[in-house]
Structures are given as C-alpha cells and as structure tokens.
Design an enzyme around this catalytic site. Structure first.
Site, PDB file in Angstrom:
ATOM      1  N   HIS A   4       0.847  -1.199   0.000  1.00 27.46           N
ATOM      2  CA  HIS A   4       0.000   0.000   0.000  1.00 27.46           C
ATOM      3  C   HIS A   4       0.876   1.239   0.000  1.00 27.46           C
ATOM      4  CE1 HIS A   4      -3.406  -2.121   2.138  1.00 27.46           C
ATOM      5  NE2 HIS A   4      -2.394  -2.823   2.581  1.00 27.46           N
TER       6      HIS A   4
ATOM      7  N   TYR B 292      -8.406   4.361   9.420  1.00 26.51           N
ATOM      8  CA  TYR B 292      -8.473   4.720  10.837  1.00 26.51           C
ATOM      9  C   TYR B 292      -9.659   5.671  10.994  1.00 26.51           C
ATOM     10  CZ  TYR B 292      -3.550   3.170  11.251  1.00 26.51           C
ATOM     11  OH  TYR B 292      -2.381   2.446  11.247  1.00 26.51           O
TER      12      TYR B 292
ATOM     13  N   PRO C  85      -0.782   0.630  19.577  1.00 26.00           N
ATOM     14  CA  PRO C  85      -0.696   0.133  18.198  1.00 26.00           C
ATOM     15  C   PRO C  85      -1.163   1.123  17.131  1.00 26.00           C
ATOM     16  CG  PRO C  85      -2.481  -0.970  19.384  1.00 26.00           C
ATOM     17  CD  PRO C  85      -1.758  -0.129  20.378  1.00 26.00           C
TER      18      PRO C  85
ATOM     19  N   LYS D  63       3.712   0.747  14.950  1.00 28.35           N
ATOM     20  CA  LYS D  63       5.172   0.873  15.075  1.00 28.35           C
ATOM     21  C   LYS D  63       5.854  -0.247  15.870  1.00 28.35           C
ATOM     22  CE  LYS D  63       5.751   4.583  12.785  1.00 28.35           C
ATOM     23  NZ  LYS D  63       6.052   4.282  11.400  1.00 28.35           N
TER      24      LYS D  63
ATOM     25  N   TYR E 237       4.618   8.002   9.494  1.00 24.63           N
ATOM     26  CA  TYR E 237       3.926   6.716   9.307  1.00 24.63           C
ATOM     27  C   TYR E 237       4.825   5.765   8.514  1.00 24.63           C
ATOM     28  CZ  TYR E 237      -0.012   3.513   8.948  1.00 24.63           C
ATOM     29  OH  TYR E 237      -0.835   2.403   9.069  1.00 24.63           O
TER      30      TYR E 237
END
Ligand code: RFL
Ligand code: PHB
Length: 389
Positions: free
Chosen positions: A72, A198, A290, A294, A382
């Site tokens: 992705h 998210y 979470p 990471k 990210y």
C-alpha cells in the site's frame, strides 16, 4: 551449554536477531518460554514498514512476504461522521508499506531458523540472566525438566514487555503512560477493504485492516474492563459500522469472527538498552500503542542496530556500533513513541472528553486533510525513519 550470544525470547525480535547472527557465523542459542504453536497463534501486528521489509528480505525471509503481502501507499482517516481523506506515503515520503501479519513473519523466521539448525529451547521455564556486567554472562532455565545453563559472551533480552531481562538492569529508567481504553480486535475470513482506514468517531476509535485477500482484521476502541464475552459478533459489527462513514460501512463484508481479543494500550520506554554485556531489544525495552503500527517495526529496527554491532564486534573487533547501540536505537524509539502517542490522542475518545475536545481533534484532522505540509509530516512518520548509518 556454551555459545557466543544467548537470546531470551523467540518472538520476532529474538528470532530475526538469531537468524542474522547465525548467517554472519556467530553462534546463538535462543530460549523461549512458550511453545512454538502458542507463539504462532498470537495475532498481533499487520503493517510492515519499508525498512522492516528490506531487512527481512536481506535475511532471506522475504519470498512469501513479497508474494503474498499487500503493498500500500495510501491510508484513510475518517472523522466527523461522514468525512474521509487518504494520506499517501508514496507521494509524500517516497515509501510504501506492506500488510503481512506478524504471525506469517514469525512462521517464516521459524522455518529459516529450523533450516539453519539454530537451537531454540521452546517451553523453557524460569529463564534468568546472571552476571550481565561480567565477561561471561549466562542464562539459566528449566527445559524438559532439566536445569540448563547457557554460558555466553553477550545476552540479549528479546523477551517482550513481561519478560525478566529488564529486571536484571539496576537503575533502569522507566517512562510509562497507560491509556484509559483498550482495542478489541477481530479476525474474520471475509474480503477486506482495499485500504487501511483509521476512524475518529464520537463513539470511539475504529480501524479497518487486513491480512490477506480473504482475511480481514478490524478493531474498535473499548473500555478497559470489557471482556470479549461482552462483545458478540453482532455487537462488534454494528459498533464498527456506527463509527465509520456510511459508504465505508456499506462496503464491509461481515462474517463470523475466528479470533477476538482485547489489548490494553501503553507507552513505555526503558533506558538504557544496554547494561554491560546484556542488551535489550524490541518490546522488552519499549511499548507503543498500536495506533501508529510501530511496535514490530521498532523491534526490527533494534535488531538492525544490534546485529550490526555484534557482527562488527565478532568480525573486526570493532565495538563502535555496540557502544552506540542504545543511543541509536533510542533515537528511533522516542520518535515512534511520540508519533504513536500523538496519533492515539488524535483518534481516540477519552473518557473525560468534552465537546470542545472532540471539536479540537476534528479541527486538527481537517488541518491534516487540507494542508500538504501537515500531510507530509504525517506520512514521513507513518512510513518510518530510515535506519541511521
Ligand atoms: P514479543 O513478540 O512479545 O516476543 C517476546 C517473546 O519473549 C517470550 N518470553 C520469554 N521467553 C523466555 N523466558 C521468559 N521468561 C520470557 N518471557 C517472555 C515471549 O513468549 C515472546 O515469544 O516481542 P518482540 O519480539 O519484541 O516483538 C514485538 C512485537 O510483537 C510487538 O511490538 C507488535 O506486535 C506490536 N503491534 C504492532 N506492531 C507493528 O509494528 N505494527 C502493527 O500493526 C502492530 N499492531 C501490535 C499490533 C500489538 C498488538 N497487541 C496485541 C499488543 C496490534 C496489536 C493488537
Ligand atoms: C493490524 O492490521 O493489526 C494493524 C494495522 C494498523 C495498526 C495497528 C494494527 O495501526
């Protein structure tokens, strides 16, 4: 038993470190409290950063990941009930990430360790670390009913948050923060959404993730004292849908859960990550909530730095990278601890949250949605920092 490096814990950190050291001609013995089947049944991380993928490939365990992992660059953030935007780490950080479950990484690592003949003592009880500052530290445990002693030059604690190795370090500084909620996660044998999403909702956080084309992973924020028995599949699916924009919820294929568990959220750092000849790596030294995906990636970056230090020590007698291991690893750790805390704070509903707090979260999300610079900063973090040379 005599070896060069004794490793406590055969999760991803201990297994990958063992493999890299063995490949460099360094003798290792690994001690693991659980059975192999138990370790392989734990459902945990699902998102691998570029650096993680590259290190796994360089260790010769990238083939299945390359064949089966879903690459992705974009991830969605939903908020204000019907709003959604996608941030693109390809565009802003020149990077990508792969959905490939920790369980699969672990399976690949165990297969490679078996093929290489690296000894792992599974179901080893009472592991203890002795004389960490001496020239010859050693590990004791009970294995197959026998007391075992493993003499080594270095011991590495890869034994997760609850393992004994950090207690062998006196004057360890511990920084800790717990969060007043947990994540309820389910696995279901249903096709996942194309992208990770998210969600910030007045009802609480939610996350849509995936493992493979017929295996989805979803999470909803829940109170800490809930148990899985409080959450029937029907309740889970309807709560998940209620936290997502309707057009996203409409695309979700529901089905029976095949796993359901609740995890508490915590930020934790132990400093330093070295005491004499004892080194800590992975969750043994740090935990992140979470939300930023990471934890596993940090465990792998510790292994990168530590394996480099040990290889230089054994091959060239050069201790520069061993001596700088703790500082280098901790720079990356703190960056990820901060990022994970920030994203957790931005996306979750806190028990004492008022209407203004909700609006402030939404205003920050709108800033990220509309500002290229804010999105670039999110993407850079990210995607994960490159390893320091
Ligand atoms: P682990 O995996 O906990 O492995 C430690 C091993 O040590 C063993 N052990 C002992 N062995 C011998 N003697 C003892 N006394 C021992 N005590 C413990 C344990 O049995 C175990 O096998 O730590 P490691 O290797 O450092 O790996 C860390 C990762 O597992 C962890 O950071 C991630 O799973 C965190 N995480 C995520 N990380 C990501 O990078 N991306 C994600 O998407 C992501 N999602 C998650 C997550 C963790 C979650 N949970 C359940 C905590 C999602 C969830 C829900
Ligand atoms: C997962 O797929 O389990 C997952 C994905 C992203 C996260 C956390 C967990 O931030």
């Amino acid at each position: 038993m005599q070896t060069q490096v004794a490793i406590v814990g055969a999760g991803p950190a201990g297994s990958l470190l063992a493999l890299l050291l063995h490949q460099a001609g360094i003798e290792v013995v690994v001690v693991e409290r659980q059975s192999r089947d138990y370790v392989l049944s734990r459902i945990r991380a699902g998102v691998l950063e570029n650096g993680t993928v590259e290190l796994l490939r360089s260790a010769g365990v990238g083939a299945r990941l390359d064949a089966e992992g879903h690459v992705h660059t974009e991830t969605g953030i939903a908020y204000r009930a019907e709003e959604i935007f996608y941030f693109d780490i390809g565009k802003y950080a020149g990077s990508q990430f792969v959905s490939y479950g920790q369980t699969e990484v672990q399976k690949d690592l165990y297969e490679a360790l078996d093929a290489a003949g690296v000894p792992i003592l599974f179901e080893a009880d009472d592991a203890a670390i002795h004389e960490p500052t001496g020239e010859h530290p050693y590990v004791t445990c009970v294995h197959g009913g026998e007391q075992v002693r493993i003499d080594a030059n270095q011991v590495v604690g890869c034994d997760g948050f609850h393992g004994p190795s950090k207690d062998a370090i006196p004057h360890l500084r511990r920084y800790e923060k717990t969060y007043p909620f947990g994540w309820l996660g389910i696995l279901s044998e249903t096709p996942p959404l194309e992208h990770l999403i998210y969600a910030n909702s007045e009802r609480g956080f939610a996350l849509c993730s995936q493992r493979n084309p017929m295996l989805s992973r979803y999470y909803v924020q829940c109170p800490l004292d809930d148990t899985v028995d409080d959450w029937s599949d029907d309740r889970f699916w309807s709560e998940l849908m209620a936290r997502l924009p309707q057009h996203v919820g409409d695309e979700i294929v529901t089905g029976p859960s095949i796993e359901k568990s609740i995890a508490p959220l915590r930020s934790f750092v132990a400093e330093p990550m070295r005491h004499g000849n004892l080194f800590l790596a992975g969750d043994a030294a740090h935990i992140v909530p979470p939300t930023g995906a990471k934890g596993l990636n940090l465990a792998v970056s510790d292994v990168f730095y530590l394996s480099r230090g040990l290889v230089r020590h054994y091959h060239d007698g050069d201790d520069h990278y061993l001596d700088t291991y703790s500082d280098m690893a901790l720079r990356r750790v703190w960056a990820s601890v901060r990022f994970s805390w920030w994203l957790t704070s931005l996306l979750h509903r806190f028990p004492d949250q008022t209407e203004i707090d909700q609006r402030l979260q939404e205003a920050e999300l709108a800033l990220i949605q509309t500002s290229d610079r804010a999105q670039a900063l999110l993407c850079e973090q990210y995607a994960g920092m490159p390893f320091e040379s």
